[in-house]
Structures are given as structure tokens and as C-alpha cells.
Enzyme design. Structure first.
Site, PDB file in Angstrom:
ATOM      1  N   ASN A   2      -4.704  -4.212  20.299  1.00  0.00           N
ATOM      2  CA  ASN A   2      -3.420  -4.888  20.380  1.00  0.00           C
ATOM      3  C   ASN A   2      -2.411  -4.201  19.467  1.00  0.00           C
ATOM      4  O   ASN A   2      -2.613  -4.094  18.258  1.00  0.00           O
ATOM      5  CB  ASN A   2      -3.593  -6.360  19.958  1.00  0.00           C
ATOM      6  CG  ASN A   2      -2.277  -7.088  19.858  1.00  0.00           C
ATOM      7  OD1 ASN A   2      -1.354  -6.826  20.621  1.00  0.00           O
ATOM      8  ND2 ASN A   2      -2.182  -8.017  18.908  1.00  0.00           N
ATOM      9  N   TYR A  31      31.761  33.814  -5.468  1.00  0.00           N
ATOM     10  CA  TYR A  31      32.086  32.400  -5.250  1.00  0.00           C
ATOM     11  C   TYR A  31      33.490  32.302  -4.667  1.00  0.00           C
ATOM     12  O   TYR A  31      34.462  32.771  -5.274  1.00  0.00           O
ATOM     13  CB  TYR A  31      32.018  31.595  -6.550  1.00  0.00           C
ATOM     14  CG  TYR A  31      32.551  30.196  -6.369  1.00  0.00           C
ATOM     15  CD1 TYR A  31      31.882  29.278  -5.568  1.00  0.00           C
ATOM     16  CD2 TYR A  31      33.749  29.802  -6.959  1.00  0.00           C
ATOM     17  CE1 TYR A  31      32.383  27.997  -5.365  1.00  0.00           C
ATOM     18  CE2 TYR A  31      34.261  28.529  -6.759  1.00  0.00           C
ATOM     19  CZ  TYR A  31      33.564  27.632  -5.962  1.00  0.00           C
ATOM     20  OH  TYR A  31      34.065  26.375  -5.745  1.00  0.00           O
ATOM     21  N   GLY A  63       9.510  -3.197  12.567  1.00  0.00           N
ATOM     22  CA  GLY A  63      10.346  -2.234  11.879  1.00  0.00           C
ATOM     23  C   GLY A  63       9.604  -1.075  11.262  1.00  0.00           C
ATOM     24  O   GLY A  63      10.220  -0.104  10.826  1.00  0.00           O
ATOM     25  N   GLU A 116     -10.205 -10.337  16.921  1.00  0.00           N
ATOM     26  CA  GLU A 116     -10.068  -9.552  15.709  1.00  0.00           C
ATOM     27  C   GLU A 116     -11.387  -8.886  15.357  1.00  0.00           C
ATOM     28  O   GLU A 116     -12.468  -9.376  15.709  1.00  0.00           O
ATOM     29  CB  GLU A 116      -9.611 -10.436  14.550  1.00  0.00           C
ATOM     30  CG  GLU A 116      -8.232 -11.057  14.753  1.00  0.00           C
ATOM     31  CD  GLU A 116      -7.144 -10.019  14.963  1.00  0.00           C
ATOM     32  OE1 GLU A 116      -7.227  -8.944  14.328  1.00  0.00           O
ATOM     33  OE2 GLU A 116      -6.222 -10.274  15.760  1.00  0.00           O
ATOM     34  N   SER A 131      35.436  44.738  -6.994  1.00  0.00           N
ATOM     35  CA  SER A 131      34.308  44.023  -7.608  1.00  0.00           C
ATOM     36  C   SER A 131      34.706  43.369  -8.928  1.00  0.00           C
ATOM     37  O   SER A 131      35.539  43.895  -9.672  1.00  0.00           O
ATOM     38  CB  SER A 131      33.149  44.996  -7.850  1.00  0.00           C
ATOM     39  OG  SER A 131      32.665  45.486  -6.624  1.00  0.00           O
ATOM     40  N   ARG A 180       0.804  -1.219   0.000  1.00  0.00           N
ATOM     41  CA  ARG A 180       0.000   0.000   0.000  1.00  0.00           C
ATOM     42  C   ARG A 180       0.844   1.280   0.000  1.00  0.00           C
ATOM     43  O   ARG A 180       0.319   2.367  -0.209  1.00  0.00           O
ATOM     44  CB  ARG A 180      -0.947   0.001   1.205  1.00  0.00           C
ATOM     45  CG  ARG A 180      -2.126  -0.967   1.030  1.00  0.00           C
ATOM     46  CD  ARG A 180      -3.079  -0.866   2.190  1.00  0.00           C
ATOM     47  NE  ARG A 180      -2.539  -1.521   3.387  1.00  0.00           N
ATOM     48  CZ  ARG A 180      -3.049  -1.366   4.610  1.00  0.00           C
ATOM     49  NH1 ARG A 180      -4.076  -0.552   4.807  1.00  0.00           N
ATOM     50  NH2 ARG A 180      -2.521  -2.009   5.632  1.00  0.00           N
ATOM     51  N   ARG A 237      28.696  25.416   1.181  1.00  0.00           N
ATOM     52  CA  ARG A 237      28.867  24.014   0.816  1.00  0.00           C
ATOM     53  C   ARG A 237      29.845  23.369   1.804  1.00  0.00           C
ATOM     54  O   ARG A 237      30.400  24.045   2.675  1.00  0.00           O
ATOM     55  CB  ARG A 237      29.368  23.935  -0.628  1.00  0.00           C
ATOM     56  CG  ARG A 237      28.288  24.314  -1.652  1.00  0.00           C
ATOM     57  CD  ARG A 237      28.859  24.497  -3.031  1.00  0.00           C
ATOM     58  NE  ARG A 237      29.496  23.283  -3.524  1.00  0.00           N
ATOM     59  CZ  ARG A 237      30.284  23.243  -4.601  1.00  0.00           C
ATOM     60  NH1 ARG A 237      30.536  24.370  -5.279  1.00  0.00           N
ATOM     61  NH2 ARG A 237      30.820  22.119  -4.993  1.00  0.00           N
TER      62      ARG A 237
END
Length: 453
Positions: A166, A363, A101, A151, A402, A15, A330
Site C-alpha cells: 500500500n 575583474y 508531502g 500490516e 595588462s 529519522r 556573477r
């Protein structure tokens, strides 16, 4: 007796409508199974055994190096069948705790209560969800013990009215578990072996069965659909936001923060909306994080401001820095105190000394930048020649005009001024102005070309 934990993680998860095995679906940036294993470790077990099946190789690879024992369930023939596969690896003298799990948010404190309740009998984890439909109901006897699990399809109207369900977690001795597994059969419509039969077997033998109810229904909630995964993600984040608020962190909106790792904050930290924290993030006293930021594996010292839309990862930021808006760090950076990294500035594998500034459109890669350096708008370090990376060194008190292009390897000596628009590919002398650009020329009488008619 020593504790051994079985984690059932073999389900297909149809599912989920995903090729990724269900237990590898991410919640808060980690696989579901990772959450379960982390909680299991808090109980200090002698061993953890994971029963896996669907996508077995991918599951094992995702946890390569994890100290667990793997058991393969080739055919998924029910929960009891999964436990049967693991029993050869369970020590006869162990206390056994059975987990799932795909149930990621159960707290260690709850599992400790379950283990304590087992004593020499059987303990079952239960919960009271808002909608108990489709779950097995816990039917108690007159003394409050568990008489049976019914159930939904087999329940009477009175039993359907029971809200306690349960959760499927069990604690008991390996001795009892081994004996009862031999009595479980698959005479049912699905032809599968179910652990729920442990309760009826215990009752038949007059072994005490104790139900331990979770403090919150989400502790027992599993993941079977994308919707359920999203709901548990929000619950996890609600818990994280509550923890931060209780520690004094100012959250602009507790519903709009995502913690996908470990976030530790000092005093008077403020976090605006839509921020994501991944891996290990540490924020010092008085740090301010603006809206829409992503921080991953980063340490930020006291008094630093991170403005809106910054993406910062794998770096160390000193005190009283100012980053952004729209700054990117980064991996591999160290920023000392009072550094400014402004809008549309990208820094990678670089060290910026105290008081240095790169405020616009820059940069800086593979660079060693000293103290009190000013880097003008449009400056780039050309660090890659197509085969290898090279470093740029800018010593203390330099001024980079610059639109400068610094072609590595190159060293800008202390106190240097670099003229705007220069391309620098040689080391500069200290304390001098260096200009490297073509001489400006004006051409009298020049006319632009015209298209032919």
C-alpha cells in the site's frame, strides 16, 4: 465533480536528524513538498489543501504566495486524523485525492489513472518495491479487487510473501470520505487514526476497491531518512539524464549530472561530467559544457563553449562565445556573440559587446564594454567606493593593457589604448594612447638595508 487535493505534510521526520521540517528537505534543489505541489497542479484541481504541523511557520514561509489552503494539525495523531482536520475546507461535491508531502516522484499520469479507477468507489495506489518488508500488503479477492490491507506485523507467512504494498494514496468522493472518517477510531497500540481503515470500511459496505499499481516502485517511495533522500535524488537525476539522452544530448556520463531545475537543450549539445544545472538553464544548438561546471539561471546561445570549472549564473551569453576554464559570471551580465571570458576572469552586472575578450585574471564589474575590446591580464574595474557602485564604460575597439586599474565612474573613449600598469580615473580621448603611471627611476649606488647584528 471537481477535483480537490489533500497533501499530508505534518510529519516530524525524526529519522532525518535535521532541524529542517521533513517536507522542506531538498531534492534536486527544491523542497520535497514543491515536487508534490507541482505534480498536483498538473491535474488542474479546484483547490489544493496542505495539512501541515511540525515547523508550520517555516513550511508556510517557504511557500509564501503559493495558491494553496493551509490546515494546521497541532497534534500528529495519524493520517486519518490529518484528513479530519482538512475536511471543513473540502467541498461536499468534490472528488478527493490524498497525497503525501514526502513522496516527491509520483507522476501525474499515475495519479490520473488512480482518479479514473476510483469512479464511485475507492482507489488505492500500490507498488512493488524490491523489499516490501515493513509495508502493508495488498490482499486481493478472487476478482482482483482489494479485499484488505494487512500490516507486516499482523500478516501471515502467505501474506508476507505478497510483494504488492500500500502506497497510501487514495482517491474517492468527499461524500464517502466524510462518512468513513467518522467510523475510524484509534483503538490500536499507537492510539492513532489510520487511513488504511478506509479499505475495510469500503469492503464492509460492498463499495468497489480498486488497486492501481505504479509503473515503478520509486513513484511511491517516501523519504524518512537521509539515505532514502539520497536514493530518490539519484533516481530523479537518472530520470533527468534519460530525458536528455532521449532528446539527443550527449552526456559523457549519465550518472554524473545534476539537474536542479529546468534544463532545455538544442541539437547536438554535449555535457561533460560533474556538471550542475540550477534554476532555468537554456543551451542552444551545439553548445559544449566542460567538466565540473555550475550553471544557474542562464541562457547560452548556439556554438558557445564553456570550459572546465566555470561558475555561471543569472546571465545571457551570445553565440560562439568561449568561457573558461575557471571563469565566473556573477548575476546581471549580457555577453554578445564571439566574446571570450578566460581563466580566472570574473564578470558582474556588465555588458560585453561582440568580439570582446578578457582572457586572463580580470575583474569587470558594473561595466559597459563595446565591441572588439581587448582587456589585458590583471585589469580591474574599481566599481565600489565604499558607499555606492559606479559604472565603467569602454567604447568600441579599445585596447586595455595588462594590470590596468579603471576607477569608476570613467569612460574609455572609442579606439583608446591604455598603457600597461596604468591607473585611469579620468575619461580618455578617443583614438589615443593614455598612460598613467609613475616615471621609472633607477638609483645608482643604492644598497638594500641590512639587519643589525
Amino acid at each position: 465533480m471537481a477535483l480537490e487535493i489533500l497533501v499530508l505534510a505534518a510529519g516530524v521526520g525524526k529519522r532525518m536528524r535535521s532541524s529542517l521540517p521533513k517536507v522542506l528537505q531538498p531534492l534536486a534543489g527544491r523542497p520535497l513538498l514543491a515536487h508534490v505541489l507541482a505534480t498536483a497542479r498538473e491535474l488542474s484541481p479546484r483547490k489544493v489543501i496542505v495539512v501541515h504541523g511540525h515547523g508550520a511557520e517555516a513550511v508556510r514561509q517557504a511557500f509564501n504566495g503559493e495558491n494553496v489552503e493551509w490546515v494546521l494539525q497541532d497534534e500528529q495523531l495519524g493520517t486519518a486524523h490529518a484528513v479530519m482536520q482538512a475536511m471543513p475546507q473540502v467541498s461536499p461535491d468534490a472528488d478527493v485525492l490524498i497525497l503525501y508531502g514526502d513522496v516527491p516522484l509520483t507522476r501525474a499520469a499515475t495519479l490520473k489513472r488512480l482518479l479514473e479507477a476510483a469512479d464511485d468507489g475507492l482507489a488505492v495506489l500500490t507498488a512493488e518495491p524490491a523489499d516490501p518488508a515493513a509495508y502493508g500488503r495488498i490482499v486481493r479477492d478472487g476478482g482482483g479487487g482489494v479485499a484488505k490491507i494487512v500490516e507486516e506485523r499482523d500478516a501471515s507467512p502467505a501474506e508476507r510473501a505478497i510483494r504488492e504494498i500500500n502506497a497510501g494514496f487514495y482517491a474517492l468522493s468527499a461524500r464517502r470520505l466524510s462518512a468513513w472518517l467518522k467510523k475510524i477510531d484509534n483503538r490500536n497500540a499507537q492510539k492513532e487514526y489510520y487511513l488504511t481503515e478506509l479499505v475495510s470500511l469500503a469492503v464492509d459496505e460492498r463499495v468497489p476497491v480498486t488497486a492501481v499499481k505504479t509503473d515503478a516502485a520509486w513513484e511511491a517511495a517516501g523519504v524518512n531518512t537521509p539515505r532514502e533522500l539520497a536514493e530518490l535524488e539519484r533516481e530523479f537525476q537518472r530520470q533527468q539524464a534519460g530525458r536528455l539522452l532521449d532528446a539527443g544530448v550527449r552526456l559523457a556520463d549519465p550518472a554524473r549530472i545534476d539537474v536542479r531545475g529546468a534544463l532545455e537543450c538544442g541539437r547536438e549539445v554535449a555535457i561533460d561530467v560533474n556538471c550542475v544545472f540550477e534554476g532555468r538553464v537554456t543551451l542552444g544548438d551545439g553548445v559544449r559544457i566542460g567538466p565540473n561546471c555550475v550553471l544557474r539561471n542562464i541562457s547560452i546561445a548556439a556554438g558557445t563553449q564553456v570550459l572546465a570549472f566555470c561558475h555561471l549564473e543569472d546571465s545571457t551569453v551570445g553565440a560562439r562565445c568561449r568561457l573558461g576554464p575557471y571563469a565566473r559570471l556573477r548575476p546581471g551580465n549580457t555577453l554578445l556573440e564571439d566574446v571570450h571570458v578566460g581563466n580566472f576572469v570574473e564578470v558582474k552586472a556588465s555588458r560585453l559587446g561582440a568580439g570582446s575578450k578578457a582572457n586572463h585574471l580580470t575583474y569587470l564589474g558594473d561595466s559597459e564594454i563595446g565591441a572588439r575590446v581587448n582587456v589585458g591580464a590583471g585589469t580591474i574595474t574599481c566599481n565600489y567606493d565604499g558607499a555606492a557602485k559606479h559604472r565603467t564604460v569602454i567604447e568600441d575597439d579599445c585596447f586595455i593593457g595588462s594590470d590596468a586599474t579603471l576607477v569608476a565612474p570613467v569612460r574609455i573613449a572609442q579606439g583608446s589604448y591604455i598603457g600597461a600598469g596604468s591607473t585611469i580615473n579620468k575619461n580618455t580621448p578617443a583614438g589615443q594612447l593614455t598612460v598613467a603611471r609613475a616615471k621609472q627611476v633607477s638609483i645608482p649606488g643604492w644598497k638594500p638595508p641590512r639587519k643589525k647584528a
